[in-house]
Design a protein around this motif. Structure first.
Motif, PDB file in Angstrom:
ATOM      1  N   HIS A 280      36.519  17.751  36.512  1.00 42.39           N
ATOM      2  CA  HIS A 280      37.614  17.183  37.308  1.00 42.39           C
ATOM      3  C   HIS A 280      38.679  16.651  36.358  1.00 42.39           C
ATOM      4  N   PHE A 281      39.884  17.212  36.437  1.00 41.25           N
ATOM      5  CA  PHE A 281      40.949  16.829  35.516  1.00 41.25           C
ATOM      6  C   PHE A 281      41.818  15.697  36.064  1.00 41.25           C
ATOM      7  N   PHE A 282      42.104  14.750  35.162  1.00 39.10           N
ATOM      8  CA  PHE A 282      43.119  13.735  35.402  1.00 39.10           C
ATOM      9  C   PHE A 282      44.353  14.191  34.624  1.00 39.10           C
ATOM     10  N   PRO A 283      45.377  14.714  35.303  1.00 40.00           N
ATOM     11  CA  PRO A 283      46.519  15.305  34.600  1.00 40.00           C
ATOM     12  C   PRO A 283      47.506  14.234  34.119  1.00 40.00           C
ATOM     13  N   LEU A 284      47.087  13.433  33.145  1.00 35.62           N
ATOM     14  CA  LEU A 284      47.898  12.302  32.698  1.00 35.62           C
ATOM     15  C   LEU A 284      49.181  12.750  32.010  1.00 35.62           C
ATOM     16  N   GLY A 285      49.225  14.001  31.550  1.00 35.13           N
ATOM     17  CA  GLY A 285      50.437  14.541  30.952  1.00 35.13           C
ATOM     18  C   GLY A 285      51.206  15.454  31.891  1.00 35.13           C
ATOM     19  N   GLY A 286      50.786  15.494  33.157  1.00 30.70           N
ATOM     20  CA  GLY A 286      51.472  16.318  34.149  1.00 30.70           C
ATOM     21  C   GLY A 286      50.633  17.490  34.626  1.00 30.70           C
ATOM     22  N   ILE A 287      50.834  17.858  35.893  1.00 31.29           N
ATOM     23  CA  ILE A 287      50.104  18.966  36.512  1.00 31.29           C
ATOM     24  C   ILE A 287      50.339  20.274  35.760  1.00 31.29           C
ATOM     25  N   LYS A 288      51.604  20.587  35.482  1.00 34.54           N
ATOM     26  CA  LYS A 288      51.925  21.857  34.833  1.00 34.54           C
ATOM     27  C   LYS A 288      51.264  21.955  33.465  1.00 34.54           C
ATOM     28  N   THR A 289      51.341  20.892  32.674  1.00 32.72           N
ATOM     29  CA  THR A 289      50.741  20.886  31.338  1.00 32.72           C
ATOM     30  C   THR A 289      49.240  21.081  31.426  1.00 32.72           C
ATOM     31  N   ASN A 290      48.606  20.379  32.370  1.00 33.02           N
ATOM     32  CA  ASN A 290      47.156  20.474  32.518  1.00 33.02           C
ATOM     33  C   ASN A 290      46.746  21.871  32.989  1.00 33.02           C
ATOM     34  N   ALA A 291      47.461  22.386  33.989  1.00 33.58           N
ATOM     35  CA  ALA A 291      47.119  23.703  34.526  1.00 33.58           C
ATOM     36  C   ALA A 291      47.312  24.794  33.479  1.00 33.58           C
ATOM     37  N   THR A 292      48.365  24.679  32.680  1.00 38.58           N
ATOM     38  CA  THR A 292      48.609  25.661  31.623  1.00 38.58           C
ATOM     39  C   THR A 292      47.479  25.659  30.611  1.00 38.58           C
ATOM     40  N   TRP A 293      47.038  24.458  30.212  1.00 35.84           N
ATOM     41  CA  TRP A 293      45.923  24.353  29.267  1.00 35.84           C
ATOM     42  C   TRP A 293      44.670  25.015  29.855  1.00 35.84           C
ATOM     43  N   ALA A 294      44.387  24.720  31.120  1.00 33.55           N
ATOM     44  CA  ALA A 294      43.188  25.273  31.746  1.00 33.55           C
ATOM     45  C   ALA A 294      43.237  26.799  31.790  1.00 33.55           C
ATOM     46  N   ILE A 295      44.385  27.360  32.148  1.00 30.77           N
ATOM     47  CA  ILE A 295      44.514  28.816  32.211  1.00 30.77           C
ATOM     48  C   ILE A 295      44.333  29.435  30.827  1.00 30.77           C
ATOM     49  N   GLU A 296      44.952  28.820  29.817  1.00 33.06           N
ATOM     50  CA  GLU A 296      44.853  29.346  28.449  1.00 33.06           C
ATOM     51  C   GLU A 296      43.429  29.298  27.908  1.00 33.06           C
ATOM     52  N   HIS A 297      42.599  28.411  28.469  1.00 34.49           N
ATOM     53  CA  HIS A 297      41.233  28.262  27.971  1.00 34.49           C
ATOM     54  C   HIS A 297      40.185  28.866  28.904  1.00 34.49           C
ATOM     55  N   GLY A 298      40.640  29.687  29.868  1.00 35.81           N
ATOM     56  CA  GLY A 298      39.675  30.432  30.672  1.00 35.81           C
ATOM     57  C   GLY A 298      39.591  30.033  32.126  1.00 35.81           C
ATOM     58  N   GLY A 299      40.414  29.060  32.545  1.00 36.05           N
ATOM     59  CA  GLY A 299      40.436  28.693  33.956  1.00 36.05           C
ATOM     60  C   GLY A 299      41.129  29.766  34.776  1.00 36.05           C
ATOM     61  N   ALA A 300      40.879  29.764  36.076  1.00 39.00           N
ATOM     62  CA  ALA A 300      41.489  30.770  36.939  1.00 39.00           C
ATOM     63  C   ALA A 300      43.002  30.635  36.926  1.00 39.00           C
ATOM     64  N   SER A 301      43.697  31.769  36.856  1.00 35.34           N
ATOM     65  CA  SER A 301      45.157  31.751  36.845  1.00 35.34           C
ATOM     66  C   SER A 301      45.693  31.722  38.258  1.00 35.34           C
ATOM     67  N   THR A 302      46.960  31.420  38.395  1.00 33.46           N
ATOM     68  CA  THR A 302      47.574  31.336  39.714  1.00 33.46           C
ATOM     69  C   THR A 302      48.004  32.711  40.196  1.00 33.46           C
ATOM     70  N   ALA A 303      48.077  32.831  41.503  1.00 34.89           N
ATOM     71  CA  ALA A 303      48.589  34.073  42.091  1.00 34.89           C
ATOM     72  C   ALA A 303      50.094  33.948  42.240  1.00 34.89           C
ATOM     73  N   PRO A 304      50.836  35.072  42.249  1.00 30.12           N
ATOM     74  CA  PRO A 304      52.285  34.995  42.444  1.00 30.12           C
ATOM     75  C   PRO A 304      52.631  34.301  43.760  1.00 30.12           C
ATOM     76  N   VAL A 305      53.669  33.489  43.730  1.00 27.40           N
ATOM     77  CA  VAL A 305      54.089  32.757  44.914  1.00 27.40           C
ATOM     78  C   VAL A 305      55.080  33.582  45.700  1.00 27.40           C
ATOM     79  N   ASN A 306      54.828  33.714  46.992  1.00 30.64           N
ATOM     80  CA  ASN A 306      55.762  34.394  47.877  1.00 30.64           C
ATOM     81  C   ASN A 306      56.825  33.400  48.294  1.00 30.64           C
ATOM     82  N   ALA A 307      58.056  33.662  47.870  1.00 31.50           N
ATOM     83  CA  ALA A 307      59.133  32.720  48.153  1.00 31.50           C
ATOM     84  C   ALA A 307      59.388  32.568  49.641  1.00 31.50           C
TER      85      ALA A 307
END
Length: 309
Positions: A280-307
């Motif tokens: 369970h992540f506490f994104p103390l440096g921001g959601i985007k920063t935390n999510a980027t780190w997780a993706i780069e280290h093997g976490g599930a990536s996001t799907a394209p957003v339908n505008a």
């Protein structure tokens, strides 16, 4: 070629290990209404279905909490709002909160905890007080998480030790055996793998079977982490940050959880039956920063957003 213009090429990024990918599978993350407002669209940063805890800081209007949960649900994620016992006046208020969350945001999961204030506003002082009302079971909540304290908790055991904390854990274990809801322990963030592994092994040895969703601080400035660690009472692990702060070469660099996550991933691969089930992540440096780190280290990536969604 001038040597002054020569630049050593950056090393190719290391592929995430299978162990790290396994540990990051199904990770959760935490927001507050005011931090959620800064996120344009959670679908840009999180994989569909990610569990998003919504921290309820004392004084936050319930309307803001419910609106945040509704937005998270609408964007395709699983909202898990906090229910802080000491901030809830009575059973009528608790029932109203549950009804609002379910009616307006289809909330099916909740984190039950005492809360961060010393003096209760009403009749509830602990997570056990809330659970004993039976209102979460009556509402058919699918999942109930409660707090875990790898380093003890001075609010519960003011003289040190963890006798009262362990007594509460045994109560929660017994409660988990009589509720239909899935339960787990959600912990405060830690910076060292060894102590939390030892804690998990101790619980298992003492007959606690509740899965552990281990709190990890996401990438952030060192000064930010130290501030939050002091505020949240993360005692022993704080020494890791203070030691790093003495190294001038690291002081200005952002802290990343790579080391602790690597050690946990290796341990979990070798001990698949460990109570440590999720991160369970506490994104103390921001959601985007935390999510980027997780993706780069093997976490599930996001799907394209339908505008147009």
């Amino acid at each position: 070629m001038s040597l002054l213009n020569f630049r050593k090429p950056a090393p190719a990024p290391t592929a995430p290990s299978a162990e790290m990918e396994a540990l990051l599978k199904g990770y959760s993350i935490e927001v507050m209404p005011r931090t959620a407002e800064k996120v344009d669209d959670f679908r840009h940063y999180l994989a569909a279905g990610t569990r998003v805890y919504i921290a309820h800081i004392d004084g936050t209007p319930i309307e803001d909490m419910v609106a945040t949960a509704a937005r998270i649900r609408a964007e395709g994620f699983e909202p898990m709002p906090h229910f802080p016992a000491r901030s809830i006046a009575d059973a009528t208020t608790l029932a109203d909160w549950i009804a609002r969350y379910q009616g307006e945001a289809d909330v099916r999961q909740a984190l039950i905890l005492a809360g961060g204030i010393a003096k209760p506003h009403g009749t509830f002082a602990s997570s056990m007080d809330l659970l004993e009302t039976g209102l979460f079971d009556k509402a058919g909540m699918e999942r109930l998480h409660v707090a875990g304290h790898p380093e003890g908790n001075r609010d519960i055991d003011p003289n040190g030790g963890d006798a009262t904390v362990m007594e509460a854990l045994r109560w929660k274990q017994a409660f988990s055996e009589r509720t239909d809801a899935q339960m787990a322990l959600a912990t405060q963030f830690a910076f060292e793998a060894g102590p939390v592994i030892a804690w998990a092994e101790r619980l298992q040895a003492e007959g606690i079977t509740l899965p552990i969703h281990l709190g990890i601080a996401g990438p952030a400035k060192l000064q930010t982490l130290i501030k939050f660690a002091i505020a949240c009472g993360v005692g022993n692990s704080l020494q890791v940050l203070q030691k790093r702060a003495k190294d001038v070469t690291k002081l200005l660099l952002p802290f990343e959880p790579t080391e602790i996550m690597g050690e946990l991933a290796t341990y979990k691969a070798a001990h698949p039956d460990s109570l440590i089930e999720r991160i369970h992540f506490f994104p103390l440096g921001g959601i985007k920063t935390n999510a980027t780190w997780a993706i780069e280290h093997g976490g599930a990536s996001t799907a394209p957003v339908n505008a147009n969604a």
